[in-house]
Design a protein around this motif. Structure first.
Motif, PDB file in Angstrom:
ATOM      1  N   PHE A 174       0.532   1.372 -14.929  1.00 58.48           N
ATOM      2  CA  PHE A 174       0.327  -0.100 -15.037  1.00 58.48           C
ATOM      3  C   PHE A 174       0.110  -0.333 -13.290  1.00 58.48           C
ATOM      4  O   PHE A 174      -1.000  -1.154 -12.956  1.00 58.48           O
ATOM      5  N   ILE A 175       0.874   0.139 -12.482  1.00 53.23           N
ATOM      6  CA  ILE A 175       0.507  -0.003 -11.013  1.00 53.23           C
ATOM      7  C   ILE A 175      -0.737   0.332 -10.733  1.00 53.23           C
ATOM      8  O   ILE A 175      -1.419  -0.286  -9.795  1.00 53.23           O
ATOM      9  N   LEU A 176      -1.230   1.538 -11.019  1.00 54.66           N
ATOM     10  CA  LEU A 176      -2.571   2.111 -10.790  1.00 54.66           C
ATOM     11  C   LEU A 176      -3.854   1.180 -10.805  1.00 54.66           C
ATOM     12  O   LEU A 176      -4.596   1.350 -10.224  1.00 54.66           O
ATOM     13  N   PHE A 196      11.196   5.874  -2.010  1.00 49.17           N
ATOM     14  CA  PHE A 196      10.940   5.283  -3.264  1.00 49.17           C
ATOM     15  C   PHE A 196      11.227   5.983  -4.552  1.00 49.17           C
ATOM     16  O   PHE A 196      11.744   5.667  -5.425  1.00 49.17           O
ATOM     17  N   ILE A 197      10.919   7.229  -4.328  1.00 47.17           N
ATOM     18  CA  ILE A 197      11.274   8.026  -5.574  1.00 47.17           C
ATOM     19  C   ILE A 197      12.765   8.903  -5.681  1.00 47.17           C
ATOM     20  O   ILE A 197      13.020   9.567  -6.471  1.00 47.17           O
ATOM     21  N   ASN A 238       9.555   6.188 -18.799  1.00 47.84           N
ATOM     22  CA  ASN A 238       9.364   4.622 -18.162  1.00 47.84           C
ATOM     23  C   ASN A 238       8.658   4.726 -16.759  1.00 47.84           C
ATOM     24  O   ASN A 238       7.558   3.955 -16.577  1.00 47.84           O
ATOM     25  N   VAL A 239       9.135   5.839 -16.018  1.00 52.33           N
ATOM     26  CA  VAL A 239       8.437   5.958 -14.743  1.00 52.33           C
ATOM     27  C   VAL A 239       6.551   6.198 -15.080  1.00 52.33           C
ATOM     28  O   VAL A 239       5.839   5.477 -14.460  1.00 52.33           O
ATOM     29  N   PHE A 240       6.135   7.024 -15.845  1.00 51.66           N
ATOM     30  CA  PHE A 240       4.930   7.311 -16.495  1.00 51.66           C
ATOM     31  C   PHE A 240       4.330   6.050 -16.934  1.00 51.66           C
ATOM     32  O   PHE A 240       3.105   5.627 -16.507  1.00 51.66           O
ATOM     33  N   GLY A 300       6.474   4.551  -5.925  1.00 51.99           N
ATOM     34  CA  GLY A 300       6.442   5.655  -5.067  1.00 51.99           C
ATOM     35  C   GLY A 300       5.121   6.206  -5.458  1.00 51.99           C
ATOM     36  O   GLY A 300       4.429   6.783  -4.753  1.00 51.99           O
ATOM     37  N   PHE A 301       5.149   6.972  -6.690  1.00 51.56           N
ATOM     38  CA  PHE A 301       4.101   7.774  -7.266  1.00 51.56           C
ATOM     39  C   PHE A 301       2.853   7.232  -7.330  1.00 51.56           C
ATOM     40  O   PHE A 301       1.808   7.916  -7.388  1.00 51.56           O
ATOM     41  N   ALA A 302       2.628   5.803  -7.492  1.00 56.34           N
ATOM     42  CA  ALA A 302       1.332   5.481  -7.834  1.00 56.34           C
ATOM     43  C   ALA A 302       0.547   4.817  -6.475  1.00 56.34           C
ATOM     44  O   ALA A 302      -0.468   4.959  -6.253  1.00 56.34           O
ATOM     45  N   LYS A 303       1.310   4.384  -5.346  1.00 58.73           N
ATOM     46  CA  LYS A 303       0.694   3.737  -4.297  1.00 58.73           C
ATOM     47  C   LYS A 303       1.117   4.560  -3.052  1.00 58.73           C
ATOM     48  O   LYS A 303       0.606   4.219  -1.861  1.00 58.73           O
ATOM     49  N   ILE A 304       2.011   5.332  -3.076  1.00 59.09           N
ATOM     50  CA  ILE A 304       2.385   5.930  -1.412  1.00 59.09           C
ATOM     51  C   ILE A 304       1.980   7.392  -1.580  1.00 59.09           C
ATOM     52  O   ILE A 304       2.148   7.959  -2.686  1.00 59.09           O
TER      53      ILE A 304
END
Lengths: 292, 296
Positions: free
Chosen positions: A176-178, B18-19, A169-171, A111-115
């Motif tokens: 990685f996803i970025l 998602f979040i 973990n999210v960070f 969610g944080f990386a791609k949306i």
């Protein structure tokens, strides 16, 4: 003529002395590394050596090599407390937490990386901010919350929080996803795939190395956790290995050979995982510390 | 048509979906407890019965509490010695490993091992190693005719014991240093060498300045970590309250004496201390941390 021969002479001399310097510094470096490695390993070797000494020689034989090689210490220690029960509880808690951490952290990181959504930047800053606050600050109120929910004395306080994603973990997963290019997702989107399908079919398979790192961190953290079980578990039938080890030690006085044998068994899974999966381990640690 | 509309709404909110696990987590396991704890810290509460409002009494009691100052001192002294020593040790190892030494992955595995093994098992191991009569260290010292100290049983030797354990486990930071060292552009070293810069000039003028962001990160984490120290402090203990780290004292107040209000106030004081320290490190960082992007 003579000047040029003088020059080559000094150049040669310089090269030779430089080579010698390099040789000295490499051997010095190797020496420091080997000494350091010995210092690291000695306590662990001492642990194994103690575990293999018989009751009689524990306080008389200070050498590293046991006289009797008492291999029976391991089963004796394991059977003198309900370690099988502790093991079962620990495996249950650890596996549940790993599953929870994998699902929740990867969803949130995606969610944080791609949306794109409104307020993403602010929320991510909040996430980074919570990383700075140690859990000890919220320890008591969280305990009181679980007490209100009547969860004390159950595994729930130890497991449920893992299903709600952790900042660190999210960070790590987001970083990685970025790095995954958008081309695949775009192609899938044109074919009519929605975000969940893209996440599940494209991103998750590409994320395997990072997910492995998260799984290892979570496993290690929960396997070694002492404070959580100390706060929340009441009955001996629910104890984890860490709590079991502690009670075993406080009720058996000076039986160091038994403590060391039991401790080695408790450490074994963590060491095996580290040695077999260390590639992911080290990648994960590397990703977390740099470029903050 | 309806399906299309439904999809459009979903599209608008899917980021939040998602979040949502994190949002829920932060509300239930963070904001709610934090808010509640502000209230609790102003009360006297023994878990039994209801919290009684006593205003700022807990906080003023903290500043008169000798044990509070003791635990603060124990934690600070540990941080002041253990963090720099640990950083120097792991930086040195990373620096050596970064040169063309054979067996990099072998050494890396060994040095990282103490960071993996933790928990009660390792604390027990150290108790045994530090045993004054039969422990490994004093047995080795006896071999060369030195009567070793009472490590954990002699108040003067408790802090050195903890520093020893910390340095043994310092290898964890090595990996981040190693990654950072690999990212220092080799062109910097090459041009320095052409200018005739020696080993120490290169180390202090290039390597360490380029590494300051990572050193900085590890410093902040180290400070926070020492206020979080619990398992080994709980298991190892130490004579004369010299092993009573801040978190152990907090734990005792809450779960041994059941002074929930007082312990929560202690947690808030802890939070303020960490906040101030972190801000101090951040503020001072502009003096000594080098960020590449600032130059561009």
């Amino acid at each position: 003529m003579s000047a040029s021969s003088y020059n080559t002479n000094t150049v040669n001399k310089r090269l030779r002395s430089k080579k010698r310097m390099e040789l000295i510094s490499t051997s010095l470096a190797t020496l420091i590394l080997i000494l350091g490695a010995i210092v690291i390993l000695i306590p662990l070797v001492w642990m194994l050596s103690t575990a293999l000494k018989s009751d009689a020689e524990l306080f008389t034989n200070t050498s590293f090599i046991p006289r009797d090689w008492a291999w029976g210490n391991f089963s004796k220690a394991w059977n003198s407390a309900p370690f099988n029960v502790y093991l079962r509880n620990t495996v249950f808690i650890t596996v549940s937490c790993v599953i929870g951490a994998l699902i929740s952290n990867s969803l949130v990181a995606y969610g944080f990386a791609k949306i794109n959504f409104r307020g993403k930047k602010v929320l991510f800053a909040v996430l980074l901010g919570t990383m700075m606050i140690p859990g000890s600050v919220t320890m008591i109120p969280t305990y009181l919350l679980f007490a209100k929910l009547k969860w004390i004395g159950t595994f729930l306080p130890l497991i449920v929080p893992s299903f709600f994603a952790g900042a660190f973990n999210v960070f790590l997963l987001r970083q990685f996803i970025l790095r995954i290019p958008n081309d695949y997702s775009e192609a899938a989107r044109i074919d009519g795939a929605n975000e969940i399908m893209i996440f599940w079919r494209i991103i998750i398979p590409l994320m395997k190395p990072a997910l492995t790192a998260i799984a290892i961190f979570e496993f290690n953290g929960k396997w070694n956790d002492f404070m959580g079980p100390l706060l929340y578990l009441r009955k001996e039938a629910m104890y984890t290995l860490q709590i079991g080890l502690r009670t075993f030690q406080s009720s058996n006085g000076m039986e160091w050979q038994s403590f060391m044998a039991a401790s080695l068994i408790v450490l074994a899974p963590v060491m095996i995982i580290f040695f077999t999966l260390q590639k992911y381990f080290i990648e994960g640690v590397s990703m977390s510390g740099v470029k903050n | 048509m309806n399906k299309y509309k439904y999809r459009k709404i979903l599209k608008k909110y899917e980021g939040y979906l998602f979040i949502s696990p994190w949002i829920l987590g932060i509300l239930v396991f963070f904001l709610l407890p934090v808010g509640y704890s502000i209230y609790i810290s102003f009360t006297k509460w023994t878990i039994l019965g209801k919290p009684v409002w006593i205003g700022l009494d807990n906080y003023s009691e903290i500043f008169r509490d000798k044990s509070f100052y003791n635990s603060l001192l124990v934690t600070f002294r540990y941080a002041v010695f253990a963090i720099p020593l640990g950083m120097i040790a792991s930086f040195t190892i990373a620096f050596i490993l970064n040169s063309d030494i054979k067996g990099l992955s072998f050494y890396r595995t060994i040095y990282y091992l103490p960071a993996v093994v933790s928990g009660v098992a390792v604390s027990l191991l150290w108790r045994w190693i530090l045993d004054p009569e039969f422990g490994l260290i004093n047995s080795l010292l006896a071999m060369v005719g030195i009567q070793g100290p009472g490590w954990l049983s002699d108040p003067a030797w408790v802090l050195p014991s903890y520093i020893l354990v910390a340095i043994w486990g310092a290898g964890g930071g090595m990996i981040t240093y190693l990654v950072g060292l690999k990212e220092v552009p080799s062109s910097l070293y090459e041009s320095a060498e052409i200018d005739g810069a020696g080993f120490f000039t290169r180390l202090f003028r290039i390597t360490i300045p380029m590494m300051t962001p990572i050193l900085f990160y590890n410093l902040v984490m180290g400070i926070i970590g020492s206020f979080r120290k619990f398992t080994d402090a709980y298991i190892l203990g130490g004579a004369g309250n010299q092993g009573k780290f801040y978190l152990v004292y907090l734990y005792e107040n809450a779960f041994k004496f059941f002074k929930m209000g007082y312990a929560t106030a202690l947690a808030w004081v802890l939070f303020m201390i960490i906040l101030m320290l972190t801000l101090l490190v951040f503020k001072s960082s502009s003096l000594w941390v080098y960020y590449e992007s600032e130059e561009n």
